[in-house]
Design an enzyme around this catalytic site. Sequence first.
Site, PDB file in Angstrom:
ATOM      1  N   ASP A 272      48.479  33.275  36.715  1.00 16.41           N
ATOM      2  CA  ASP A 272      48.122  32.015  36.077  1.00 16.41           C
ATOM      3  C   ASP A 272      49.257  30.980  36.232  1.00 16.41           C
ATOM      4  O   ASP A 272      50.370  31.202  35.745  1.00 16.41           O
ATOM      5  CB  ASP A 272      47.850  32.334  34.595  1.00 16.41           C
ATOM      6  CG  ASP A 272      47.162  31.218  33.858  1.00 16.41           C
ATOM      7  OD1 ASP A 272      47.019  30.126  34.428  1.00 16.41           O
ATOM      8  OD2 ASP A 272      46.772  31.448  32.706  1.00 16.41           O
ATOM      9  N   GLU A 309      44.487  28.816  38.742  1.00 16.37           N
ATOM     10  CA  GLU A 309      45.200  27.528  38.756  1.00 16.37           C
ATOM     11  C   GLU A 309      44.206  26.389  38.625  1.00 16.37           C
ATOM     12  O   GLU A 309      44.449  25.280  39.057  1.00 16.37           O
ATOM     13  CB  GLU A 309      46.145  27.410  39.959  1.00 16.37           C
ATOM     14  CG  GLU A 309      45.610  27.881  41.290  1.00 16.37           C
ATOM     15  CD  GLU A 309      44.808  26.814  42.002  1.00 16.37           C
ATOM     16  OE1 GLU A 309      43.700  26.481  41.517  1.00 16.37           O
ATOM     17  OE2 GLU A 309      45.276  26.329  43.050  1.00 16.37           O
ATOM     18  N   GLY A 311      41.547  25.349  39.842  1.00 16.08           N
ATOM     19  CA  GLY A 311      40.900  24.618  40.936  1.00 16.08           C
ATOM     20  C   GLY A 311      41.782  23.578  41.616  1.00 16.08           C
ATOM     21  O   GLY A 311      41.318  22.805  42.451  1.00 16.08           O
ATOM     22  N   ASP A 332      39.713  26.007  31.502  1.00 19.92           N
ATOM     23  CA  ASP A 332      39.263  27.141  30.680  1.00 19.92           C
ATOM     24  C   ASP A 332      37.880  26.914  30.079  1.00 19.92           C
ATOM     25  O   ASP A 332      37.580  25.850  29.548  1.00 19.92           O
ATOM     26  CB  ASP A 332      40.236  27.349  29.511  1.00 19.92           C
ATOM     27  CG  ASP A 332      41.555  27.898  29.991  1.00 19.92           C
ATOM     28  OD1 ASP A 332      41.828  27.835  31.201  1.00 19.92           O
ATOM     29  OD2 ASP A 332      42.322  28.389  29.139  1.00 19.92           O
TER      30      ASP A 332
HETATM   31  C1  GLA Z   1      45.273  29.910  30.690  1.00 21.56           C
HETATM   32  C2  GLA Z   1      44.139  30.602  31.440  1.00 21.56           C
HETATM   33  C3  GLA Z   1      43.329  31.416  30.446  1.00 21.56           C
HETATM   34  C4  GLA Z   1      44.234  32.436  29.762  1.00 21.56           C
HETATM   35  C5  GLA Z   1      45.403  31.737  29.099  1.00 21.56           C
HETATM   36  C6  GLA Z   1      46.422  32.725  28.574  1.00 21.56           C
HETATM   37  O1  GLA Z   1      44.799  28.967  29.797  1.00 21.56           O
HETATM   38  O2  GLA Z   1      43.336  29.678  32.099  1.00 21.56           O
HETATM   39  O3  GLA Z   1      42.255  32.059  31.109  1.00 21.56           O
HETATM   40  O4  GLA Z   1      44.684  33.357  30.714  1.00 21.56           O
HETATM   41  O5  GLA Z   1      46.061  30.871  29.998  1.00 21.56           O
HETATM   42  O6  GLA Z   1      47.547  32.118  28.057  1.00 21.56           O
END
Ligand code: GLA
Length: 508
Positions: A272, A309, A311, A332
Amino acid sequence: MKSLFTATLVSAALLFCLVLPSTAIAANEPLTGHWLHEDTSPDGNVSQIVLIFYQSGPKLTGKVVFSWGDLGITDGTTDGHSFHFTVMTPADSEKPAVYDGKLDGDEIEVISRWPGNNNTTYRAKRAPDTTGIALARIPPPALHVVPYNGLAKTPPMGWNSWNHFQEKIDDAAVRGMADAMVASGMRDAGYVYINIDDTWEGQRDAAGNIQTNRKFPDMKALADYVHSKGLKIGIYSSPGPKTCGGYEGSYGHEVQDAKTYAKWGFDYLKYDWCSAGKIYGNEDLQAVYQKMGEALQASGRPIVYSLCEYGMGDVWKWGPAAGANLWRTMGDIGDSWKSMDEIGFNQDRLAEYAAPGHWNDPDMLEIGNGGMTDTEYRTHFSLWALLAAPLLAGNDLRTMSAATKEILLNREVIAIDQDPAGHQAKRISKNGELEVWARPLADGSRAIGLFNRGEREAKVSVKWSDVGMSGEPTVRDLWEHRSLGKVSREYEASVPSYGVVLIKVSPN
Ligand code: GLA
């Protein structure tokens, strides 16, 4: 002698430059400086927020530094004691977060209001000028193609801890999820991965090896347990120094961490971006992800590689070259119709990038988390299956309702998602809030979703000629589990508000 004198003069001048002005600023512009707030969570992780202020009379500029990124101060004002400013939040470009506070000795008191959240109050201490400054940039490797690892020939299926548990995930809950995966019949329906998301990380030991925090006493034992159930296990990290949750990331430790994951027995990594954005730009994305892609392959264990990331940088164009099996396409997901709808119906342009081993990932499932109706969750599941998306349940599998189980265990819909040809559905028609999406399947059939994104029940229809079919194909309703017989020319159905009718149409 002369040179010693000159050197002394130079150092004195330097000292003057370094010390005097900052003392002067501190006296006249008392808010200028770095202010550190630290918070220790129950698992032992220490997260930081740093407020970097530059005061110029009544004007306050600077930034708020979070583990996942920095937000610039806008509209900052102060009387030298109290202050007020806003920052633009990444999630909502229209509503800023509002900060108020005041100086209190060598600390500041801060009250922050983020859109949709309650006020948070905390104190921050005056800290050295290096606090909150990003680490030095490690140059990313030169680009080349990482060979395909041979994994994820169909979209990964399993479970991930984030949507339901966030930081409240621990060893016992992960074991419980593995047990429930078996007991519910989900494992036998194809759900294989039990994925631990953010907040498992502890500190590094003296040799730089990543360790777990208190919530995960023994990762190897946990992985062994999950494997003993006939399942696989996944882990999470970031290419940045910190994860999005403010835990230890893999920055500068990529090879070492990949080896650790392999040693513990992990089969899947979600990687991530988070704080990597403080060090690298979009032009570095591929190289940074390639680095871990190679490290995983060198670890000696087959590990599915999932990029997260959101997109950026058209990841679908270079994800496979970085060694990835899947990549997030947007921000998200949340457990609401609005969020699911915005993401799910926005994937059309990416269809051509999906293929066996390489998948667009519109994010994990929210089915069963309570924010949508079962009708909406059926739409969510149908759409994800049409999109050849990973099916990673995001609910508490131990306490699922019968309706949730029925959705997640609909084998006819799962079969669409897992179709070996790996084609992703495209939008065939759009008439206001009524949409038809179709996905060609390996056996020459089509999976077709008749969607109603509107507030009232409506009729939605599809012509066979619009999906490259003719004659009298056989139609099967995949939620009713019922054959509708042979149908010529077109099919029309009544679709509930926010609902779907999902059919499989097979040539005769
Ligand atoms: C980001 C990701 C989520 C999750 C959180 C965890 O927001 O997009 O899917 O993994 O981090 O901190």
